[in-house]
Design a protein around this motif. Structure first.
Motif, PDB file in Angstrom:
ATOM      1  N   ASN A  65       0.813  -1.211   0.000  1.00 53.22           N
ATOM      2  CA  ASN A  65       0.000   0.000   0.000  1.00 53.22           C
ATOM      3  C   ASN A  65       0.854   1.271   0.000  1.00 53.22           C
ATOM      4  O   ASN A  65       1.931   1.309   0.596  1.00 53.22           O
ATOM      5  CB  ASN A  65      -0.925   0.000   1.224  1.00 53.22           C
ATOM      6  CG  ASN A  65      -1.704  -1.300   1.343  1.00 53.22           C
ATOM      7  OD1 ASN A  65      -2.336  -1.733   0.391  1.00 53.22           O
ATOM      8  ND2 ASN A  65      -1.636  -1.928   2.509  1.00 53.22           N
ATOM      9  N   GLU A  66       0.331   2.305  -0.629  1.00 51.81           N
ATOM     10  CA  GLU A  66       1.058   3.562  -0.726  1.00 51.81           C
ATOM     11  C   GLU A  66       1.132   4.313   0.600  1.00 51.81           C
ATOM     12  O   GLU A  66       1.850   5.313   0.701  1.00 51.81           O
ATOM     13  CB  GLU A  66       0.431   4.443  -1.815  1.00 51.81           C
ATOM     14  CG  GLU A  66       0.585   3.855  -3.218  1.00 51.81           C
ATOM     15  CD  GLU A  66       0.160   4.814  -4.309  1.00 51.81           C
ATOM     16  OE1 GLU A  66       0.023   6.014  -4.022  1.00 51.81           O
ATOM     17  OE2 GLU A  66      -0.031   4.367  -5.457  1.00 51.81           O
ATOM     18  N   ASP A  67       0.382   3.869   1.619  1.00 45.64           N
ATOM     19  CA  ASP A  67       0.512   4.469   2.950  1.00 45.64           C
ATOM     20  C   ASP A  67       1.628   3.806   3.750  1.00 45.64           C
ATOM     21  O   ASP A  67       1.697   3.930   4.977  1.00 45.64           O
ATOM     22  CB  ASP A  67      -0.808   4.400   3.717  1.00 45.64           C
ATOM     23  CG  ASP A  67      -1.243   2.968   4.025  1.00 45.64           C
ATOM     24  OD1 ASP A  67      -0.566   2.021   3.561  1.00 45.64           O
ATOM     25  OD2 ASP A  67      -2.246   2.795   4.738  1.00 45.64           O
ATOM     26  N   ASN A  68       2.491   3.064   3.045  1.00 45.17           N
ATOM     27  CA  ASN A  68       3.652   2.395   3.655  1.00 45.17           C
ATOM     28  C   ASN A  68       3.252   1.304   4.644  1.00 45.17           C
ATOM     29  O   ASN A  68       3.846   1.158   5.718  1.00 45.17           O
ATOM     30  CB  ASN A  68       4.582   3.422   4.323  1.00 45.17           C
ATOM     31  CG  ASN A  68       5.234   4.335   3.302  1.00 45.17           C
ATOM     32  OD1 ASN A  68       5.641   3.898   2.236  1.00 45.17           O
ATOM     33  ND2 ASN A  68       5.306   5.624   3.613  1.00 45.17           N
ATOM     34  N   THR A  69       2.243   0.524   4.275  1.00 42.31           N
ATOM     35  CA  THR A  69       1.883  -0.690   5.003  1.00 42.31           C
ATOM     36  C   THR A  69       1.805  -1.841   4.011  1.00 42.31           C
ATOM     37  O   THR A  69       1.689  -1.632   2.793  1.00 42.31           O
ATOM     38  CB  THR A  69       0.535  -0.556   5.721  1.00 42.31           C
ATOM     39  OG1 THR A  69      -0.506  -0.300   4.747  1.00 42.31           O
ATOM     40  CG2 THR A  69       0.571   0.561   6.756  1.00 42.31           C
ATOM     41  N   ILE A  70       1.851  -3.044   4.541  1.00 46.76           N
ATOM     42  CA  ILE A  70       1.709  -4.251   3.723  1.00 46.76           C
ATOM     43  C   ILE A  70       0.740  -5.195   4.419  1.00 46.76           C
ATOM     44  O   ILE A  70       0.734  -5.314   5.649  1.00 46.76           O
ATOM     45  CB  ILE A  70       3.076  -4.940   3.489  1.00 46.76           C
ATOM     46  CG1 ILE A  70       2.950  -6.070   2.461  1.00 46.76           C
ATOM     47  CG2 ILE A  70       3.671  -5.451   4.788  1.00 46.76           C
ATOM     48  CD1 ILE A  70       4.309  -6.639   2.013  1.00 46.76           C
TER      49      ILE A  70
END
Length: 355
Positions: A65-70
């Motif tokens: 994800n572009e919010d820096n989560t996976i």
């Protein structure tokens, strides 16, 4: 006459020049629309694992994800689902995942719709293919909410059941007897006398005053059935596996049993011909159970798995309640109740899940 002829010639030349200029201009405008559109390659998006496994055993899908989560989604052969979420940092060729034990730096290579991740060590590469129609995180494991919540009568991680009007709460180590709890006020309205440490408790699905109340015992691999009307012992099973944490009655003949230590579920027949009819080996330690409308509900951590039992055993849905560890589950005819451990105390929680 010569002057008029010259004017006509000049007019024809000007019209021709304007037409040629317009034609050239149109051709220039049409040019870019005929050029192929090249999509920018990016590691962000939804991926399906086609070879290898990432973080979780049986990992199937990955959302970067572009919010820096996976989000890593996994499903075993019986349909039991898991989900892992953590923070990430993405550079040109490295994907770093945070964990409680530090950070894991993974090299990666992106080639069109194929992403190859190389975890540290010798676990082998993981190959992923772009899949924009992969299951969403919200659909993979559905979040539940509490409708009502109160303190449990005992400081113990135990199973619960429902007798039509009251919640039956196992005593575990903490109480002498099984508590009968009002589901509205959470007051103890009575008790079932027992000398056992009942981590599991269940009401037999049998329309009779002679139906059984089942219970387990601390560390014991047996379960016991007592008549509800006179509390006389009627059933003593043979050993199935230590730490029976859940019991789920089907009818007056059969009951599901969960063995925490053996990581197994047993379908047990107890109507005078004691036998195990089916054994389901798991890859986790099951907790409380309930059987409703042909489905077996199995608790695990903060999750509840809804399982079909025929024609073959398979988990068909997975739910979870955040910040709660689920130890028991029961159905009151409208909603499910959970026995949970949350924020340092034991709770009885009514949830927004029905059958």
């Amino acid at each position: 006459m010569k002057k008029i002829a010259l004017q006509k010639i000049l007019s024809v030349l000007m019209v021709s020049a304007i037409a040629a200029l317009s034609f050239t201009s149109c051709k220039k405008d049409d040019g870019p629309t005929d050029m192929p559109i090249v999509e920018e390659q990016t590691i962000f998006g939804a991926w399906e694992i086609t070879d290898g496994s990432l973080v979780l055993q049986n990992a199937a899908y990955v959302h970067i994800n572009e919010d820096n989560t996976i989000n890593i989604l996994a499903e075993d052969g019986l349909g039991f689902k898991r989900e892992y979420t953590t923070n990430i940092t993405v550079t040109e060729n490295q994907l770093t995942m945070s964990s409680g034990y530090g950070s894991q730096i993974n090299n990666y290579n992106l080639d069109g719709n194929v992403l190859t991740i190389s975890p540290p060590g010798s676990s082998g590469d993981v190959t992923l293919t772009k899949n924009n129609v992969s299951p969403s995180v919200a659909d993979w494991i559905m979040d539940l909410s509490a409708i009502n919540e109160g303190n449990a009568p005992f400081d113990a991680e135990v199973d619960i059941a429902y007798n039509g009007t009251q919640l039956l709460v196992g005593n575990g180590y903490s109480g002498e007897n099984i508590a009968l709890v009002n589901p509205t006020t959470f007051a103890i309205e009575g008790e079932i006398v027992t000398t056992r440490s009942a981590f599991a408790v269940e009401v037999e699905k049998y329309n009779s005053t002679g139906k059984y109340i089942f219970q387990s015992d601390n560390g014991n691999d047996k379960f016991y059935g007592y008549r509800e009307d006179d509390n006389s012992l009627q059933v003593e099973s043979f050993g199935t596996g230590a730490w029976i944490k859940g019991l789920a009655s089907i009818d007056e003949n059969q009951i599901w049993v969960s063995s925490n230590s053996e990581e197994a579920l047993y379908l047990y027949r107890y109507d005078g011909a004691d036998e195990i009819l089916n054994t389901i080996n798991l890859d986790f330690q099951p907790g409380g159970l309930d059987y409703q409308n042909g489905f077996l509900y199995v608790s695990e951590g903060n999750r509840i798995h809804k399982c079909q039992t025929t024609p073959s055993f398979k988990a068909v849905e997975t739910y979870r309640i955040q910040n709660h560890n689920v130890n028991g589950i029961a159905y009151d005819g409208a909603n499910f109740w959970l026995s949970t451990y949350s924020s340092g105390s034991n709770k009885l929680v009514k949830i927004d899940l029905s059958i």
